[in-house]
Design an enzyme around this catalytic site. Structure first.
Site, short mmCIF file in Angstrom:
data_model
loop_
_atom_site.label_atom_id
_atom_site.label_comp_id
_atom_site.label_asym_id
_atom_site.label_seq_id
_atom_site.Cartn_x
_atom_site.Cartn_y
_atom_site.Cartn_z
N HIS A 140 -2.93 6.88 10.90
CA HIS A 140 -1.89 6.70 10.90
C HIS A 140 -1.04 6.49 9.26
O HIS A 140 -0.39 7.76 8.56
CB HIS A 140 -0.56 4.98 11.10
N ASP A 141 -1.62 5.49 8.13
CA ASP A 141 -0.73 5.83 7.07
C ASP A 141 -1.78 7.06 5.86
O ASP A 141 -0.68 7.39 5.41
CB ASP A 141 -1.14 4.40 6.16
#
Ligand SMILES: [Ca+2]
Length: 320
Positions: free
Chosen positions: A244-245
């Site tokens: 994700h990040d």
């Protein structure tokens, strides 16, 4: 090469830590500050983790703490089942950390850093949008002074991705929907990197093993913190690990990895679809409505996952 100055707004967090190491080792990036949000842990936990990561990996920038609650409502329970009780996969952490937190609130550090380097700062926000919303409320002019804002958050329905906390909402956005709606109403140049692309990029155990073998201290650390996170994915029936990040960092370093669509964004702030993100694509004509008079921002719709994974590996290996 003129490096991109970056403020990393984060709730570390396993994938946050991976994104921080990505930023730290990227030759294109100069980290200038870290601001914390609650989310993957309480604000005390995420701030402790940010200080720990900065100290352990020699990231000599101020770390400023955000508020303990979203703009409205309670903090809610951290997702211990995803990131572990200490939010870093329950690896052993030291009892004391020498690095101390900056005395300024997180949103004030954002304002100060942006005003010190007008036009040069990119904000990479991979937690709730609370700090960005508070910064915008206190000093709206900063919207015109940042280079860009890259947000990991939201889901716009591409590739069947609508949410990961509810069928309508992604975690960072539902964690503070009002903040997200205020931030996307700002006239700073935003790109949202949502589940549409973050769930398209998955790391296999083989990839992570190779990173641990070849990536020095950072590679081994990523292996250690991802054991709990990978087990959560497996229990949820996902064979590999979502990235994700780090997807937001990848966009900043090489936007050609992604395909985007532009348009005004709104965030649903109440009701059963609270936290839903909806873009009105530029060029579509609708009767007057709630997307009018909002700035156009980009959302990511496609990613070249293989090139992204190669970039991540190559960058982490620079630190080995
Ligand atoms: Ca995060």
């Amino acid at each position: 090469m003129n490096k991109i100055k970056v403020i990393f707004d984060t709730d570390p967090g396993v994938d946050d830590a991976m994104a921080l190491l990505f930023l730290h080792h990227a030759p294109e990036i100069e980290l200038v500050g870290i601001t914390t949000t609650l989310g993957n842990g309480t604000i005390e936990t995420t701030t402790r983790n940010a200080l720990y990561l900065a100290e352990r990996f020699g990231i000599d920038v101020p770390v400023a703490q955000g508020p303990a609650t979203p703009l409205v409502g309670p903090a809610g329970e951290p997702p211990h089942y995803v990131h572990g009780h200490n939010a870093l996969g329950d690896i052993a952490l030291p009892d004391t950390i020498a690095k101390t937190v900056d005395p300024r609130p997180a949103h004030r550090l954002i304002i100060d850093l942006v005003r010190e380097s007008p036009g040069e700062i990119a904000i990479v926000a991979v937690g709730r949008m609370t700090n960005l919303a508070l910064a915008l409320r206190e000093d709206p002019e900063i919207a015109g002074l940042v280079r860009q804002v890259v947000i990991m958050g939201g889901a716009f329905g591409f590739h069947g991705n609508h949410g990961n906390v509810t069928p309508a909402a992604e975690a960072n956005i539902i964690g503070d929907p009002l903040a997200a709606d205020e931030v996307t109403g700002g006239s700073w140049p935003i790109t949202m990197v949502g589940l549409d692309v973050t769930q398209r990029t998955q790391l296999t155990t083989e990839y992570l093993e190779a990173l641990a073998r070849d990536g020095g201290e950072a590679g081994q650390f990523i292996w250690d913190i991802t054991r709990f996170y990978v087990a959560f994915h497996h229990a949820a029936g996902v064979p590999n690990m979502f990235v994700h990040d780090s997807s937001a960092v990848a966009y900043l370093i090489d936007p050609t990895l992604f395909t985007t669509r532009s348009g005004a964004i709104r965030v649903i702030t109440e009701g059963m679809a609270i936290g839903q993100t909806i873009q009105k694509p530029d060029g579509y004509a609708f009767p007057p409505g709630d997307w009018d008079n909002r700035p156009s921002h980009k959302i990511c719709t496609e990613v070249d996952a293989e090139r992204f994974k190669a970039l991540y590996r190559q960058t982490i290996l620079r630190g080995a």
